[in-house]
Design an enzyme around this catalytic site. Structure first.
Site, PDB file in Angstrom:
ATOM      1  N   ASP A 171      44.422  64.443 -10.732  1.00  0.00           N
ATOM      2  CA  ASP A 171      44.506  63.471  -9.638  1.00  0.00           C
ATOM      3  C   ASP A 171      44.029  64.216  -8.398  1.00  0.00           C
ATOM      4  O   ASP A 171      44.759  65.046  -7.856  1.00  0.00           O
ATOM      5  CB  ASP A 171      45.949  62.981  -9.459  1.00  0.00           C
ATOM      6  CG  ASP A 171      46.064  61.920  -8.364  1.00  0.00           C
ATOM      7  OD1 ASP A 171      45.132  61.814  -7.543  1.00  0.00           O
ATOM      8  OD2 ASP A 171      47.083  61.212  -8.324  1.00  0.00           O
ATOM      9  N   HIS A 172      42.806  63.923  -7.953  1.00  0.00           N
ATOM     10  CA  HIS A 172      42.217  64.755  -6.906  1.00  0.00           C
ATOM     11  C   HIS A 172      42.982  64.670  -5.588  1.00  0.00           C
ATOM     12  O   HIS A 172      42.835  65.536  -4.730  1.00  0.00           O
ATOM     13  CB  HIS A 172      40.737  64.385  -6.703  1.00  0.00           C
ATOM     14  CG  HIS A 172      40.505  63.076  -6.024  1.00  0.00           C
ATOM     15  ND1 HIS A 172      40.428  61.892  -6.702  1.00  0.00           N
ATOM     16  CD2 HIS A 172      40.338  62.770  -4.716  1.00  0.00           C
ATOM     17  CE1 HIS A 172      40.207  60.910  -5.852  1.00  0.00           C
ATOM     18  NE2 HIS A 172      40.157  61.409  -4.623  1.00  0.00           N
ATOM     19  N   HIS A 234      47.291  57.572  -7.686  1.00  0.00           N
ATOM     20  CA  HIS A 234      47.211  58.250  -6.394  1.00  0.00           C
ATOM     21  C   HIS A 234      48.415  57.963  -5.498  1.00  0.00           C
ATOM     22  O   HIS A 234      49.074  58.882  -5.002  1.00  0.00           O
ATOM     23  CB  HIS A 234      45.940  57.826  -5.651  1.00  0.00           C
ATOM     24  CG  HIS A 234      44.673  58.249  -6.315  1.00  0.00           C
ATOM     25  ND1 HIS A 234      44.563  59.394  -7.068  1.00  0.00           N
ATOM     26  CD2 HIS A 234      43.442  57.685  -6.332  1.00  0.00           C
ATOM     27  CE1 HIS A 234      43.336  59.505  -7.518  1.00  0.00           C
ATOM     28  NE2 HIS A 234      42.634  58.482  -7.089  1.00  0.00           N
TER      29      HIS A 234
END
Length: 493
Positions: A171-172, A234
């Site tokens: 999950d950037h 996110h």
């Protein structure tokens, strides 16, 4: 490193610039090799030239070093196969044997930059050809599943081919410097942690919106929607960072245990919540922008959500009674991701207020993107006679820290994976815990075709019904200004 989907958009926009920056900063071994795998026909030289051209577009001009870029692309290789076809992995095995000089290549990092339909296929094919040794690691992009059942099945597939410590669900958002700074801000400053609870905090907002549409991703997005694309991964991660208890230590076990505890503490959505505390929207045409249903590869009668606003509750000692409002949307007035913590007002207001507008409680804004930083709104006396109090901003933005770069999220996370640190990656039980909370909402929508889907003109802040949801608590969304390119962290519309 083996990148599946090496000719795709994610690879050229994010992965290759991140890997180039790691090489340029001497954070990976100079003898590295990257093998791109995809359906598009390239030989090594053609692929190297293609990536070199893309780097010139997607790497900041100040970071472009011609010598470094040319050496970097010289370490790239390419294999044209169909990742969905098991027999093609014989060619992958042979190519890896040539590159590594090993009969059974094992020191490998796989990155799945592919459509989600291949997530459950690739690990089984790697296992078939014994390309899943104990030293291998695999990075999987979101969405990890489309609902609870599919997420559980994916977890079963991956753990049949790899051990949990080899699986890196990326999950950037967690690679962003300011997302990590939420933890430092909370747990490294004694003045905030004693106030970080239901006794002092009124409500919390978490916003992640974009001023773009779906950008030719209609085929993917129309089957996904805002909940699967942003909320379930996110935004719920940002809820966890904001709400979690202090870990015993910042390591892969203790940190991720606390994340799971937050997910397990989410108050199950009631019938009232499903009807009144979740607002779905879809952008419609405006003066300058076309509507969602006019986008390429989108059904003309699509009911896919491009905007979600919802109220969450956390049933534990720290947060009982404190609403968390989260929202995400496409075609908003600006692009911003931030957490806004609203503290309760002082119990007695003794100072003069202009036009009856007394200062509200303090507000803490943690901006994750763009113009990353932290801002605290406090009451201050207006200079001059009398004793009028207004809110003033104490802000710290990263661009005021002497030019220290915030760093690239993908570079940080890939480097963590190379070094074997999964702390900032999502664990399998966390994925399932998150889906366990959202699954009833998906089922409600599937079983209720007349559930409201509100239109909102492209370029606006979404359906007005989301404001009505906030008004129940006497709250309102914090909408930052459209121009976020200046040095200020926050400004009013």
């Amino acid at each position: 490193m083996v990148i599946f989907g090496a000719s795709g958009d994610l690879t050229k926009r994010k992965l290759m610039p991140a890997l180039y920056s790691l090489y340029k900063d001497k954070r990976i071994n100079k003898d590295f090799s990257i093998l791109g795998v995809g359906r598009t026909e390239y030989n090594d030289e053609d692929y190297q030239n293609y990536i070199l051209d893309e780097l010139k577009d997607f790497v900041d001009s100040d970071d472009q070093d011609k010598t470094a870029m040319e050496y970097f692309v010289s370490r790239l290789h390419y294999l044209s196969i169909d990742p969905s076809v098991e027999a093609d992995y014989e060619e992958l095995l042979v190519r890896l044997q040539e590159l590594t000089g090993e009969e059974r290549p094992s020191n490998l990092l796989y990155y799945l930059a592919t459509p989600p339909s291949l997530y459950g296929v690739i690990p089984l094919h790697l296992k078939k050809y014994h390309l899943n040794g104990k030293q291998t690691r695999i990075i999987v992009e979101k969405p990890f599943g489309y609902d609870l059942k599919s997420a559980q099945e994916l977890n079963r597939i991956y753990t049949s081919a790899f051990s949990e410590h080899q699986i890196y669900r990326i999950d950037h958002f967690l690679g962003k410097e300011t997302a990590q700074n939420i933890l430092a801000f909370r747990f490294a400053n004694g003045i905030f942690e004693p106030l970080w609870n239901r006794n002092y905090i009124d409500y919390v907002e978490i916003t992640a919106v974009e001023n773009l549409g779906i950008e030719n991703r209609g085929g993917y997005y129309d089957a996904s929607g805002a909940l699967r694309d942003m909320i379930q991964n996110h935004l719920i991660q940002l809820v966890a960072l904001t709400a979690m208890e202090p870990p015993v230590a910042f390591n892969e076990t203790d940190f991720r245990n606390e994340v799971v505890k937050v997910y397990d503490s989410l108050t199950p959505l009631s019938k009232v919540d499903l009807d009144e505390h979740v607002v779905r929207g879809q952008y419609t045409a405006s003066d300058k922008q076309k509507g969602y249903r006019e986008e390429k590869n989108v059904s003309p009668d699509s009911r896919t959500d491009t905007y979600i606003a919802m109220k969450l509750g956390i049933s534990n000692w720290r947060w009982s009674g404190v609403p968390f409002y989260v929202r995400t949307g496409k075609q908003m007035p600006t692009k911003v991701t931030e957490i806004v913590v609203h503290f309760k007002a002082a119990p007695h207001q003794m100072f003069h207020c202009t036009e009856g507008k007394c200062p509200k409680g303090n507000t803490l804004i943690i901006r994750i993107q763009p113009n990353e930083g932290v801002l605290l709104r406090v009451g201050m006396k207006v200079p001059g006679s009398g004793f009028e109090v207004k809110q003033a901003d104490l802000d710290l933005t990263y661009d005021k820290l002497g030019g220290i770069p915030a760093g690239d999220a993908y570079a940080r996370l890939i480097e963590d994976c190379i070094s074997g640190d999964p702390t900032l990656f999502t664990r399998g039980d966390a994925v399932e815990a998150s889906w366990r909370f959202f699954d009833p909402l998906l089922k409600y929508w599937n079983n209720s075709p007349d559930a409201p889907l509100y239109g909102y003109p492209a370029g606006t802040w979404g359906p007005l019904e989301s404001e009505a949801m906030m008004n129940e608590h006497g709250a309102a969304w914090t909408n930052p200004c459209k121009n976020l390119t200046n040095s200020n962290l926050y400004c009013e519309l």
